[in-house]
Scaffold this active site. Structure first.
Site, mmCIF file in Angstrom:
data_model
loop_
_atom_site.group_PDB
_atom_site.id
_atom_site.type_symbol
_atom_site.label_atom_id
_atom_site.label_comp_id
_atom_site.label_asym_id
_atom_site.label_seq_id
_atom_site.Cartn_x
_atom_site.Cartn_y
_atom_site.Cartn_z
ATOM 1 C CG LEU A 8 3.532 4.077 6.099
ATOM 2 C CD1 LEU A 8 4.166 3.212 7.178
ATOM 3 C CD2 LEU A 8 4.180 3.797 4.744
ATOM 4 N N GLY A 9 -1.069 5.310 5.038
ATOM 5 C CA GLY A 9 -2.521 5.082 5.048
ATOM 6 C C GLY A 9 -3.056 4.880 3.649
ATOM 7 C CD GLN A 10 -8.707 4.130 1.058
ATOM 8 O OE1 GLN A 10 -9.292 4.803 1.926
ATOM 9 N NE2 GLN A 10 -9.341 3.549 0.066
ATOM 10 C CG ASP A 32 2.152 6.224 8.971
ATOM 11 O OD1 ASP A 32 1.330 6.389 8.057
ATOM 12 O OD2 ASP A 32 1.833 5.793 10.111
ATOM 13 C CB ILE A 33 2.578 6.380 14.000
ATOM 14 C CG1 ILE A 33 2.933 6.312 15.489
ATOM 15 C CG2 ILE A 33 1.718 5.183 13.592
ATOM 16 C CD1 ILE A 33 1.938 6.882 16.412
ATOM 17 N NE ARG A 34 1.125 1.206 9.825
ATOM 18 C CZ ARG A 34 1.188 0.854 8.545
ATOM 19 N NH1 ARG A 34 2.268 0.237 8.070
ATOM 20 N NH2 ARG A 34 0.188 1.126 7.717
ATOM 21 C CE1 TYR A 139 -14.840 10.614 8.534
ATOM 22 C CE2 TYR A 139 -12.695 10.397 9.589
ATOM 23 C CZ TYR A 139 -13.469 10.544 8.451
ATOM 24 O OH TYR A 139 -12.864 10.627 7.212
#
Ligand code: VAH
Length: 318
Positions: A8-10, A32-34, A139
């Site tokens: 669900l990320g970019q 995804d986590i959600r 990062y």
């Protein structure tokens, strides 16, 4: 089947759709986590997965007979700098779990690295494929450690690991999650919504960028390349352009003449940006597996504004 973490990320939000078009809807398990909101139009398998939970990861790989893992779940640069320990835990334990699953089930493996894997004493112009990597951000440290871990799993266990050092990615489907290059994405949205944008990255700060369609194609091309072509594996420098905020604004103005760009520099994200290269050299990726891009700043801007105009217009009328 292919497992995508951080779906669900970019990157994940668009990669899942592209993979399902190419390999078939049932062949790509998005996780995804959600839970996906109604916006996720993708049909096909979805599972909740916290990548720091090895048991859950192994269960999904076994249940779906996964043979390729595309591990995208991570905390990006600015968010990682604000919460370095949380970033280390998620970025490194998530990666280790994914690599262990790939080892246990003989999966092909991809995870992105970043231009953030370089630091202040790396050559800044046309940064070479092989050069010093002493990043000064959590990062960047996660990305260098990730590159070394992926090479290690290939060398020691024969896992077919592959990676790309992505530049800032520009897209109109899902917003990036707390990066430094996000300013360029925000500029397009706000050019349409407000006709003006206040950049948190200073004038004259060059960063590499790439349009999402080129990034997705690079992942597929790399993953389909013959293993014996790959001398560098983790991870290839890839880029499409090196721009500073004024360059993006100038091309936006060709479509929205009244657009104005101001500056409200954020010291933390400016410091991150200044520790990264101004432009990286992608000739190794071109030579070893035929990396190429379709979009430059002009065509990316044209497509971004057209797609956003239509979407933001719809929400206005909706
Ligand atoms: C970030 N978008 O800004 C990511 C990427 C090169 C930038 O790694 O953190």
């Amino acid at each position: 089947r292919i497992l995508v973490t951080g779906a669900l990320g970019q990157i994940g939000s668009e990669l899942v759709g592209k993979l399902r078009d190419v390999y078939g809807e049932t062949q790509v398990v998005a996780t995804d986590i959600r839970k996906p909101g109604t916006t996720v139009t993708e049909s096909g398998p979805f599972e909740l997965l916290d990548v720091t939970d090895a048991k859950q990861m192994f269960a999904i790989v076994q249940t779906y007979k996964i043979d390729t893992i595309l591990h995208l779940a991570a905390v990006l640069s600015a968010k990682a700098e604000a919460q370095p320990l949380a970033a280390w835990n998620l970025n490194m334990s998530g990666l280790l779990n994914a690599l262990e699953a790939a080892r246990a089930y003989q999966c092909k493996f991809f995870t992105p690295s970043s231009i953030g894997a370089f630091g202040p004493n790396t050559p800044k112009e046309q940064t070479p494929q092989d050069t010093i990597q002493r990043p000064t951000t959590m990062y960047g440290i996660n990305k260098v450690a990730g590159e070394l871990l992926c090479d290690y799993y290939c060398l020691k266990y024969g896992v077919d690991t592959r990676g790309l050092r992505f530049p800032g990615l520009i897209s109109h489907v899902a917003l990036p999650g707390g990066g430094t290059t996000d300013y360029a994405v925000e500029m397009y949205y706000e050019a349409i919504q407000k006709g003006t944008y206040a950049s948190y990255i200073a004038k004259g700060t060059y960063l590499d960028m790439m349009y999402m369609p080129d990034a997705l194609q690079a992942i597929l091309t790399l993953m389909e390349a013959d293993a014996d072509q790959l001398q560098h594996r983790n991870a290839y420098n890839v880029t499409a352009m090196s721009v500073q905020p004024e360059d993006v604004a100038a091309v936006i103005r060709k479509h929205i003449p009244s657009f104005t760009l101001e500056y409200r520099v954020d010291p933390m994200r400016q410091a991150i940006a200044e520790s990264w290269p101004n432009s990286i050299d992608a000739t190794t990726a071109k030579r070893e597996w035929g990396f190429k891009t379709e979009y430059d700043l002009q065509t990316m801007t044209q497509d971004m504004l057209a797609k956003l105009q239509c979407r933001l217009q719809n929400t206005k009328t909706a």
